[in-house]
Design an enzyme around this catalytic site. Structure first.
Site, mmCIF file in Angstrom:
data_model
loop_
_atom_site.group_PDB
_atom_site.id
_atom_site.type_symbol
_atom_site.label_atom_id
_atom_site.label_comp_id
_atom_site.label_asym_id
_atom_site.label_seq_id
_atom_site.Cartn_x
_atom_site.Cartn_y
_atom_site.Cartn_z
ATOM 1 N N HIS A 52 0.834 -1.202 0.000
ATOM 2 C CA HIS A 52 0.000 0.000 0.000
ATOM 3 C C HIS A 52 0.866 1.248 0.000
ATOM 4 C CE1 HIS A 52 0.645 -1.459 4.099
ATOM 5 N NE2 HIS A 52 0.742 -0.197 4.446
ATOM 6 N N HIS A 57 0.923 5.193 1.231
ATOM 7 C CA HIS A 57 0.328 6.195 2.112
ATOM 8 C C HIS A 57 0.422 7.560 1.432
ATOM 9 C CE1 HIS A 57 0.722 3.821 6.005
ATOM 10 N NE2 HIS A 57 1.622 3.187 5.270
HETATM 11 P P1 AMP Z 1 1.919 0.031 7.222
HETATM 12 O O1 AMP Z 1 2.367 0.048 8.647
HETATM 13 O O2 AMP Z 1 2.780 0.788 6.270
HETATM 14 O O3 AMP Z 1 1.693 -1.410 6.830
HETATM 15 O O4 AMP Z 1 0.539 0.784 7.173
HETATM 16 C C1 AMP Z 1 -0.659 0.201 7.497
HETATM 17 C C2 AMP Z 1 -1.626 1.328 7.693
HETATM 18 O O5 AMP Z 1 -2.916 0.789 7.684
HETATM 19 C C3 AMP Z 1 -1.460 2.083 9.008
HETATM 20 O O6 AMP Z 1 -1.255 3.461 8.747
HETATM 21 C C4 AMP Z 1 -2.758 1.826 9.746
HETATM 22 O O7 AMP Z 1 -3.187 2.948 10.458
HETATM 23 C C5 AMP Z 1 -3.707 1.485 8.620
HETATM 24 N N1 AMP Z 1 -4.806 0.598 8.938
HETATM 25 C C6 AMP Z 1 -4.778 -0.541 9.683
HETATM 26 N N2 AMP Z 1 -5.986 -1.112 9.684
HETATM 27 C C7 AMP Z 1 -6.789 -0.353 8.909
HETATM 28 C C8 AMP Z 1 -8.161 -0.423 8.522
HETATM 29 N N3 AMP Z 1 -8.950 -1.405 8.934
HETATM 30 N N4 AMP Z 1 -8.645 0.554 7.713
HETATM 31 C C9 AMP Z 1 -7.856 1.563 7.306
HETATM 32 N N5 AMP Z 1 -6.562 1.681 7.633
HETATM 33 C C10 AMP Z 1 -6.037 0.746 8.430
#
Ligand code: AMP
Length: 137
Positions: free
Chosen positions: A102, A104
């Site tokens: 993903h 950001h």
């Molecule tokens: P990463 O640590 O780069 O894998 O980012 C994962 C991101 O997903 C983090 O910024 C979390 O806040 C976000 N996240 C986790 N669960 C959810 C969810 N159910 N819906 C939206 N964002 C989420």
């Protein structure tokens, strides 16, 4: 690393978990981060089952970055963002917490970003920001 079909984003893609969606097409989903590092923090994910950027087929990477740009422009317009941090964490060692690749988009400065994925955001506020961004898409 093998792809875990039960990871949170795979479940969102299958409609098993809710998301505050911004944009969706056949290949990509964009939605709001529920633990935002700044107001307007959004995520863009390809629908292909890939854990990190390194696993992502180049065509999917190319398509996804187009949508990353499209959403970034909407964030800039909707929130009058002066700058947007594009962050992509590949691998736990980099801080990746969800094992589905993903991107950001964080309307902030790299120097102001707080701790990552730390605190649940206010869902009503996030929904209101999402409506503004969607209107600018
Ligand atoms: P990463 O640590 O780069 O894998 O980012 C994962 C991101 O997903 C983090 O910024 C979390 O806040 C976000 N996240 C986790 N669960 C959810 C969810 N159910 N819906 C939206 N964002 C989420």
């Amino acid at each position: 690393m093998a792809y875990d079909q039960q990871n949170i984003f795979a479940r969102i893609l299958r409609g098993e978990l809710p998301a505050i969606k911004l944009y969706e097409d056949e290949h990509v989903l964009a939605f709001m981060d529920i633990m935002p590092q700044a107001d307007g923090h959004a995520l863009v994910i390809p629908k292909v089952a890939a854990v990190t950027l390194l696993d992502l087929p180049p065509e999917a990477a190319a398509y996804t970055i187009n949508i990353v740009q499209k959403v970034a422009k909407a964030i800039e317009k909707a929130l009058d963002a002066k700058g947007i941090v594009l962050m992509q964490l590949s691998g736990e060692a980099a801080g990746q917490t969800v094992p589905h690749v993903h991107f950001h988009l964080i309307p902030s400065s790299i120097h102001h970003l707080g701790k990552h994925a730390a605190q649940m955001g206010d869902q009503d506020k996030i929904t209101a920001l999402a409506e503004k961004i969607k209107a600018a898409l």
